[in-house]
Motif scaffolding. Structure first.
Motif, PDB file in Angstrom:
ATOM      1  N   LEU A  12       9.589   6.019   5.898  1.00 53.07           N
ATOM      2  CA  LEU A  12       9.406   5.070   7.015  1.00 53.07           C
ATOM      3  C   LEU A  12      10.732   4.420   7.404  1.00 53.07           C
ATOM      4  N   ALA A  13      11.559   4.097   6.413  1.00 50.17           N
ATOM      5  CA  ALA A  13      12.879   3.515   6.720  1.00 50.17           C
ATOM      6  C   ALA A  13      13.742   4.507   7.478  1.00 50.17           C
ATOM      7  N   LEU A  14      13.722   5.773   7.064  1.00 48.48           N
ATOM      8  CA  LEU A  14      14.489   6.792   7.766  1.00 48.48           C
ATOM      9  C   LEU A  14      13.959   6.973   9.183  1.00 48.48           C
ATOM     10  N   THR A  69      23.996   5.188   5.497  1.00 49.20           N
ATOM     11  CA  THR A  69      24.063   6.028   4.305  1.00 49.20           C
ATOM     12  C   THR A  69      23.015   5.630   3.283  1.00 49.20           C
ATOM     13  N   GLU A  70      22.804   4.337   3.078  1.00 51.72           N
ATOM     14  CA  GLU A  70      21.833   3.911   2.066  1.00 51.72           C
ATOM     15  C   GLU A  70      20.401   4.313   2.433  1.00 51.72           C
ATOM     16  N   VAL A  71      20.098   4.344   3.725  1.00 54.93           N
ATOM     17  CA  VAL A  71      18.765   4.786   4.166  1.00 54.93           C
ATOM     18  C   VAL A  71      18.608   6.277   3.887  1.00 54.93           C
ATOM     19  N   TRP A  72      19.625   7.054   4.239  1.00 55.38           N
ATOM     20  CA  TRP A  72      19.581   8.495   3.974  1.00 55.38           C
ATOM     21  C   TRP A  72      19.503   8.772   2.473  1.00 55.38           C
ATOM     22  N   ASP A  73      20.347   8.108   1.702  1.00 57.82           N
ATOM     23  CA  ASP A  73      20.382   8.350   0.257  1.00 57.82           C
ATOM     24  C   ASP A  73      19.047   8.031  -0.408  1.00 57.82           C
ATOM     25  N   GLU A  74      18.380   6.984   0.047  1.00 58.84           N
ATOM     26  CA  GLU A  74      17.069   6.638  -0.522  1.00 58.84           C
ATOM     27  C   GLU A  74      16.048   7.715  -0.184  1.00 58.84           C
ATOM     28  N   ALA A  75      16.069   8.229   1.029  1.00 56.86           N
ATOM     29  CA  ALA A  75      15.157   9.315   1.381  1.00 56.86           C
ATOM     30  C   ALA A  75      15.474  10.565   0.547  1.00 56.86           C
ATOM     31  N   ARG A  92      16.641  10.703  -2.325  1.00 54.48           N
ATOM     32  CA  ARG A  92      16.230  10.473  -3.714  1.00 54.48           C
ATOM     33  C   ARG A  92      14.763  10.875  -3.928  1.00 54.48           C
ATOM     34  N   HIS A  93      13.960  10.824  -2.870  1.00 52.47           N
ATOM     35  CA  HIS A  93      12.518  11.072  -2.991  1.00 52.47           C
ATOM     36  C   HIS A  93      12.067  12.433  -2.476  1.00 52.47           C
ATOM     37  N   PHE A  94      12.884  13.072  -1.656  1.00 54.63           N
ATOM     38  CA  PHE A  94      12.472  14.330  -1.027  1.00 54.63           C
ATOM     39  C   PHE A  94      13.528  15.393  -1.270  1.00 54.63           C
ATOM     40  N   ASP A  95      13.072  16.632  -1.501  1.00 50.60           N
ATOM     41  CA  ASP A  95      14.024  17.728  -1.657  1.00 50.60           C
ATOM     42  C   ASP A  95      14.551  18.135  -0.277  1.00 50.60           C
ATOM     43  N   GLU A  96      15.452  19.082  -0.251  1.00 51.42           N
ATOM     44  CA  GLU A  96      16.111  19.452   1.007  1.00 51.42           C
ATOM     45  C   GLU A  96      15.127  19.969   2.053  1.00 51.42           C
ATOM     46  N   GLU A  97      14.164  20.792   1.650  1.00 52.35           N
ATOM     47  CA  GLU A  97      13.168  21.303   2.594  1.00 52.35           C
ATOM     48  C   GLU A  97      12.341  20.156   3.169  1.00 52.35           C
ATOM     49  N   GLN A  98      11.929  19.246   2.320  1.00 51.35           N
ATOM     50  CA  GLN A  98      11.130  18.108   2.775  1.00 51.35           C
ATOM     51  C   GLN A  98      11.949  17.201   3.691  1.00 51.35           C
ATOM     52  N   LEU A  99      13.210  16.973   3.341  1.00 50.56           N
ATOM     53  CA  LEU A  99      14.080  16.155   4.200  1.00 50.56           C
ATOM     54  C   LEU A  99      14.258  16.801   5.569  1.00 50.56           C
ATOM     55  N   ALA A 100      14.450  18.106   5.584  1.00 51.50           N
ATOM     56  CA  ALA A 100      14.589  18.820   6.857  1.00 51.50           C
ATOM     57  C   ALA A 100      13.308  18.657   7.676  1.00 51.50           C
ATOM     58  N   GLY A 101      12.173  18.830   7.045  1.00 50.11           N
ATOM     59  CA  GLY A 101      10.898  18.634   7.728  1.00 50.11           C
ATOM     60  C   GLY A 101      10.742  17.225   8.239  1.00 50.11           C
ATOM     61  N   LEU A 102      11.182  16.257   7.452  1.00 47.89           N
ATOM     62  CA  LEU A 102      11.091  14.858   7.855  1.00 47.89           C
ATOM     63  C   LEU A 102      11.981  14.573   9.064  1.00 47.89           C
ATOM     64  N   TYR A 148       0.778  -1.237   0.000  1.00 49.50           N
ATOM     65  CA  TYR A 148       0.000   0.000   0.000  1.00 49.50           C
ATOM     66  C   TYR A 148       0.810   1.289   0.000  1.00 49.50           C
ATOM     67  N   PHE A 149       2.124   1.206   0.023  1.00 50.75           N
ATOM     68  CA  PHE A 149       2.944   2.396   0.219  1.00 50.75           C
ATOM     69  C   PHE A 149       3.793   2.702  -1.010  1.00 50.75           C
ATOM     70  N   THR A 150       3.953   3.990  -1.274  1.00 48.26           N
ATOM     71  CA  THR A 150       4.794   4.425  -2.392  1.00 48.26           C
ATOM     72  C   THR A 150       6.272   4.256  -2.022  1.00 48.26           C
ATOM     73  N   ASP A 151       7.129   4.359  -3.018  1.00 48.53           N
ATOM     74  CA  ASP A 151       8.567   4.287  -2.745  1.00 48.53           C
ATOM     75  C   ASP A 151       9.015   5.437  -1.838  1.00 48.53           C
ATOM     76  N   ALA A 152       8.436   6.617  -2.036  1.00 49.64           N
ATOM     77  CA  ALA A 152       8.789   7.764  -1.179  1.00 49.64           C
ATOM     78  C   ALA A 152       8.354   7.512   0.262  1.00 49.64           C
ATOM     79  N   GLU A 153       7.157   6.986   0.454  1.00 47.93           N
ATOM     80  CA  GLU A 153       6.687   6.691   1.812  1.00 47.93           C
ATOM     81  C   GLU A 153       7.549   5.618   2.456  1.00 47.93           C
ATOM     82  N   ARG A 154       7.950   4.634   1.697  1.00 50.57           N
ATOM     83  CA  ARG A 154       8.839   3.578   2.221  1.00 50.57           C
ATOM     84  C   ARG A 154      10.181   4.168   2.652  1.00 50.57           C
ATOM     85  N   ALA A 155      10.695   5.090   1.856  1.00 51.48           N
ATOM     86  CA  ALA A 155      11.966   5.735   2.204  1.00 51.48           C
ATOM     87  C   ALA A 155      11.817   6.545   3.491  1.00 51.48           C
TER      88      ALA A 155
END
Length: 150
Positions: A89-91, A107-113, A115-125, A80-87
């Protein structure tokens, strides 16, 4: 079950600070569904019944499906989850269980996140993950019951 104390009364300024953090997260372009899924998953990991209850209800009110809410604890196996949502959730899991890995967040967990989120979104996450961990720790420590007002 009763909470040991009320932080809204005893730590009103601290709660205002936490609410300001939440307002920041809400102001980012991080998708609302991602925020709620992350809050729910982290709360499950931390055993915070108050936050599991609250964020499942918040997600439902925002239109989240029962299938996704019921499956978030097993997101790796659920379709039920998109690749971005999986990234995300893994983070969230990795940052919540930071002591379980000598590298912290791999590093691979961060890099996958990233890949799906821009810097603002990553900061928010990152801030959302830190905030829900803090809320969970306060509520678990105080034995805040599910469904109760904080």
């Amino acid at each position: 079950m009763r909470a040991r104390m009320s932080l809204r009364k005893s730590a009103a300024k601290g709660i205002l600070g936490m609410q300001a953090v939440e307002a920041y997260v809400g102001s980012t372009t991080l998708p609302h569904a991602v925020r709620e899924l992350v809050k729910l998953r982290v709360s499950q990991i931390n055993g915070c019944g108050f936050c599991v209850d609250m964020h499942a209800k918040d997600a439902q009110r925002a239109g989240e499906t029962d299938e996704r809410l019921f499956s978030v604890a097993a997101w790796r196996e659920a379709p039920y989850f998109t690749d971005a949502e999986r990234a995300a959730l893994a983070l969230a899991e990795s940052a919540t269980r930071i002591a379980d890995n000598p590298e912290g967040v791999p590093t691979e967990v961060w890099d996958e996140a990233a890949r799906h989120f821009d810097e603002e979104q990553l900061a928010g996450l990152v801030v959302a993950i830190a905030a829900i961990n803090a809320w969970n720790r306060m509520n678990v420590t105080l034995r805040q019951p599910a469904g109760a007002a904080m």
